[in-house]
Motif scaffolding. Structure first.
Motif, PDB file in Angstrom:
ATOM      1  N   SER A 134     -33.059 -47.855  87.922  1.00  0.00           N
ATOM      2  CA  SER A 134     -33.138 -47.153  89.206  1.00  0.00           C
ATOM      3  C   SER A 134     -32.677 -48.052  90.349  1.00  0.00           C
ATOM      4  CB  SER A 134     -34.567 -46.672  89.467  1.00  0.00           C
ATOM      5  OG  SER A 134     -35.464 -47.757  89.579  1.00  0.00           O
ATOM      6  N   CYS A 135     -33.018 -49.349  90.268  1.00  0.00           N
ATOM      7  CA  CYS A 135     -32.566 -50.299  91.295  1.00  0.00           C
ATOM      8  C   CYS A 135     -31.051 -50.450  91.242  1.00  0.00           C
ATOM      9  CB  CYS A 135     -33.237 -51.664  91.074  1.00  0.00           C
ATOM     10  SG  CYS A 135     -32.823 -52.891  92.334  1.00  0.00           S
ATOM     11  N   PHE A 136     -30.509 -50.550  90.038  1.00  0.00           N
ATOM     12  CA  PHE A 136     -29.069 -50.665  89.830  1.00  0.00           C
ATOM     13  C   PHE A 136     -28.349 -49.432  90.390  1.00  0.00           C
ATOM     14  CE2 PHE A 136     -25.191 -50.126  87.343  1.00  0.00           C
ATOM     15  CZ  PHE A 136     -24.651 -51.407  87.343  1.00  0.00           C
ATOM     16  N   SER A 137     -28.880 -48.241  90.052  1.00  0.00           N
ATOM     17  CA  SER A 137     -28.273 -46.977  90.509  1.00  0.00           C
ATOM     18  C   SER A 137     -28.333 -46.853  92.025  1.00  0.00           C
ATOM     19  CB  SER A 137     -28.990 -45.790  89.865  1.00  0.00           C
ATOM     20  OG  SER A 137     -28.880 -45.836  88.464  1.00  0.00           O
ATOM     21  N   LYS A 141     -25.195 -46.383  94.495  1.00  0.00           N
ATOM     22  CA  LYS A 141     -25.145 -45.160  95.294  1.00  0.00           C
ATOM     23  C   LYS A 141     -24.991 -45.459  96.791  1.00  0.00           C
ATOM     24  CE  LYS A 141     -27.788 -40.975  96.353  1.00  0.00           C
ATOM     25  NZ  LYS A 141     -29.052 -40.227  96.079  1.00  0.00           N
ATOM     26  N   HIS A 142     -25.765 -46.393  97.303  1.00  0.00           N
ATOM     27  CA  HIS A 142     -25.804 -46.636  98.742  1.00  0.00           C
ATOM     28  C   HIS A 142     -24.875 -47.748  99.222  1.00  0.00           C
ATOM     29  CE1 HIS A 142     -29.829 -44.727  97.969  1.00  0.00           C
ATOM     30  NE2 HIS A 142     -29.408 -43.996  98.995  1.00  0.00           N
ATOM     31  N   GLU A 143     -24.490 -48.646  98.305  1.00  0.00           N
ATOM     32  CA  GLU A 143     -23.695 -49.800  98.744  1.00  0.00           C
ATOM     33  C   GLU A 143     -22.383 -49.973  97.995  1.00  0.00           C
ATOM     34  OE1 GLU A 143     -26.401 -53.325  99.020  1.00  0.00           O
ATOM     35  OE2 GLU A 143     -27.941 -51.833  98.532  1.00  0.00           O
ATOM     36  N   GLY A 144     -22.220 -49.206  96.926  1.00  0.00           N
ATOM     37  CA  GLY A 144     -21.002 -49.327  96.129  1.00  0.00           C
ATOM     38  C   GLY A 144     -21.061 -50.509  95.178  1.00  0.00           C
ATOM     39  N   ILE A 145     -20.011 -50.652  94.361  1.00  0.00           N
ATOM     40  CA  ILE A 145     -19.946 -51.753  93.391  1.00  0.00           C
ATOM     41  C   ILE A 145     -20.078 -53.104  94.080  1.00  0.00           C
ATOM     42  CG2 ILE A 145     -18.433 -52.978  91.759  1.00  0.00           C
ATOM     43  CD1 ILE A 145     -19.479 -50.467  90.580  1.00  0.00           C
ATOM     44  N   GLN A 146     -19.486 -53.235  95.268  1.00  0.00           N
ATOM     45  CA  GLN A 146     -19.526 -54.518  95.980  1.00  0.00           C
ATOM     46  C   GLN A 146     -20.955 -54.941  96.322  1.00  0.00           C
ATOM     47  OE1 GLN A 146     -18.151 -51.723  97.100  1.00  0.00           O
ATOM     48  NE2 GLN A 146     -18.499 -51.401  99.303  1.00  0.00           N
ATOM     49  N   GLY A 147     -21.865 -53.948  96.378  1.00  0.00           N
ATOM     50  CA  GLY A 147     -23.264 -54.273  96.662  1.00  0.00           C
ATOM     51  C   GLY A 147     -23.885 -55.145  95.599  1.00  0.00           C
ATOM     52  N   GLN A 212     -28.397 -61.001  99.695  1.00  0.00           N
ATOM     53  CA  GLN A 212     -28.632 -60.064  98.600  1.00  0.00           C
ATOM     54  C   GLN A 212     -29.663 -58.997  98.954  1.00  0.00           C
ATOM     55  OE1 GLN A 212     -29.593 -62.906  95.475  1.00  0.00           O
ATOM     56  NE2 GLN A 212     -27.614 -62.573  94.503  1.00  0.00           N
ATOM     57  N   LEU A 213     -30.599 -59.332  99.844  1.00  0.00           N
ATOM     58  CA  LEU A 213     -31.648 -58.385 100.207  1.00  0.00           C
ATOM     59  C   LEU A 213     -31.207 -57.393 101.279  1.00  0.00           C
ATOM     60  CD1 LEU A 213     -34.799 -60.701 100.277  1.00  0.00           C
ATOM     61  CD2 LEU A 213     -34.199 -58.994  98.561  1.00  0.00           C
ATOM     62  N   GLU A 214     -30.101 -57.653 101.953  1.00  0.00           N
ATOM     63  CA  GLU A 214     -29.610 -56.761 103.007  1.00  0.00           C
ATOM     64  C   GLU A 214     -28.966 -55.519 102.380  1.00  0.00           C
ATOM     65  OE1 GLU A 214     -29.198 -54.802 105.879  1.00  0.00           O
ATOM     66  OE2 GLU A 214     -29.825 -56.808 106.565  1.00  0.00           O
ATOM     67  N   ASP A 215     -29.661 -54.374 102.502  1.00  0.00           N
ATOM     68  CA  ASP A 215     -29.140 -53.150 101.879  1.00  0.00           C
ATOM     69  C   ASP A 215     -28.549 -52.161 102.891  1.00  0.00           C
ATOM     70  OD1 ASP A 215     -31.450 -52.433 103.116  1.00  0.00           O
ATOM     71  OD2 ASP A 215     -32.409 -51.540 101.342  1.00  0.00           O
ATOM     72  N   GLN A 216     -28.597 -52.506 104.186  1.00  0.00           N
ATOM     73  CA  GLN A 216     -28.070 -51.602 105.201  1.00  0.00           C
ATOM     74  C   GLN A 216     -26.618 -51.909 105.560  1.00  0.00           C
ATOM     75  OE1 GLN A 216     -29.894 -48.970 106.164  1.00  0.00           O
ATOM     76  NE2 GLN A 216     -31.436 -49.736 104.726  1.00  0.00           N
ATOM     77  N   LYS A 217     -26.243 -53.139 105.434  1.00  0.00           N
ATOM     78  CA  LYS A 217     -24.885 -53.545 105.789  1.00  0.00           C
ATOM     79  C   LYS A 217     -24.492 -54.756 104.968  1.00  0.00           C
ATOM     80  CE  LYS A 217     -26.653 -56.410 109.572  1.00  0.00           C
ATOM     81  NZ  LYS A 217     -26.607 -56.712 111.017  1.00  0.00           N
ATOM     82  N   THR A 218     -23.216 -55.083 105.013  1.00  0.00           N
ATOM     83  CA  THR A 218     -22.742 -56.281 104.325  1.00  0.00           C
ATOM     84  C   THR A 218     -22.914 -57.472 105.257  1.00  0.00           C
ATOM     85  OG1 THR A 218     -21.122 -55.011 103.056  1.00  0.00           O
ATOM     86  CG2 THR A 218     -20.774 -57.393 103.219  1.00  0.00           C
ATOM     87  N   LEU A 219     -23.757 -58.382 104.845  1.00  0.00           N
ATOM     88  CA  LEU A 219     -24.060 -59.562 105.643  1.00  0.00           C
ATOM     89  C   LEU A 219     -23.317 -60.754 105.063  1.00  0.00           C
ATOM     90  CD1 LEU A 219     -26.018 -60.292 108.041  1.00  0.00           C
ATOM     91  CD2 LEU A 219     -27.622 -61.079 106.288  1.00  0.00           C
TER      92      LEU A 219
END
Length: 280
Positions: A134-137, A141-147, A212-219
């Motif tokens: 679920s974490c992987f998905s 879903k929200h950040e793309g492969i680059q996430g 790695q913990l930033e899920d809202q934007k690419t830091l």
């Protein structure tokens, strides 16, 4: 190739043994790096007040087992394969050879394991139960492969950590080659070399955790550094240092001591199997 596989397998098994005992310390380190918390004791007391036990410190435990077993397995496999390759036609490896071997092994390990590390970091930071899938998905879903590859740039800087450790470790093994080395000596070598490497590279580890913990934007690495320096001060780069030193030093000592011992056992089993096959 078989010798390299033996080293890879013993590396994975050693990592699993270490993680069973030390996972809670790594969870605390992640949470301290992601917040303003300065003390390990405060986090322990918070867990006791909130949950009545410390089981939430095992958040992401399965992911951590997969992460450490994979990374150590890949590292030791590539490390040994490169040692065998570079030692052809030589009496022994030099410090430069150790450096080359460690850099290549570290780079391949980071390339293969960054997605696993990202998922593992998210799971350990969370205080609620969440599955790996679920974490992987959620990241996809929200950040793309680059996430999944957030923090990889900082991880490449962190190649310095295993390079410093293993170049020093191999030097110490050669230095005391004439003396009988047992698991206790390897434990001390592993602890000492990891302590040196961790003290040098810890700020980069904090930056990777924040990225790695930033899920809202690419830091970016630079953005994370600016944010910490402007809002928290330089000392925040060392949040969780004591916990990480304790975890990393013990982890490395257990892994290297176990690896040396397990490799001998696995090599002996392979030799016994060859003898039996030949006898038939």
């Amino acid at each position: 190739m078989k010798e390299s596989l033996v080293h890879g397998l013993s590396g994975s098994l050693s990592a699993i043994i270490a993680t069973l005992f030390l996972h809670p310390l790594d969870t605390i380190r992640i949470r301290m790096q992601s917040t303003h918390s300065k003390t390990t004791l405060r986090l322990f007391l918070k867990e006791l007040r909130t949950n009545g036990n410390l089981m939430s410190l095992y958040s992401g435990f399965i992911s951590s087992i997969i992460s450490t077993a994979t990374s150590q397995g890949v590292y030791f496999l590539v490390y040994k394969a490169m040692q065998v390759f570079l030692s052809k036609g030589k009496r022994g490896l030099t410090v430069l050879d150790d450096l080359i071997v460690s850099v290549i092994a570290s780079f391949i390990t980071i390339l293969v394991n960054t997605p696993i590390w990202t998922v593992n970091t998210r799971l350990m930071k969370s205080e609620k139960e969440e599955s790996i899938s679920s974490c992987f998905s959620s990241i996809i879903k929200h950040e793309g492969i680059q996430g999944l590859f957030k923090g990889m740039g900082t991880s490449l800087v962190l190649i310095l950590n295993p390079v410093i450790q293993f170049v020093t470790y191999e030097h110490m093994k050669r230095r005391f080659k004439q003396k009988k080395l047992n698991a206790g000596v390897y434990f001390i070598f592993g602890a000492l070399t990891k302590f040196i490497a961790t003290m040098v590279t810890y700020p980069f580890l904090t930056l990777r955790t924040r990225v790695q913990l930033e899920d809202q934007k690419t830091l970016s690495f630079v953005d994370a550094l600016k944010d910490i320096l402007e809002n928290e001060g330089a000392s925040a780069l060392y949040n969780g240092l004591l916990t990480k030193v304790l975890q990393a030093v013990l982890n490395s000592a257990i892994v290297l001591a176990s690896h040396e011992h397990l490799t001998k056992i696995l090599c002996l089993l392979c030799l016994t199997k060859k003898i039996r096959v030949a006898a038939k």
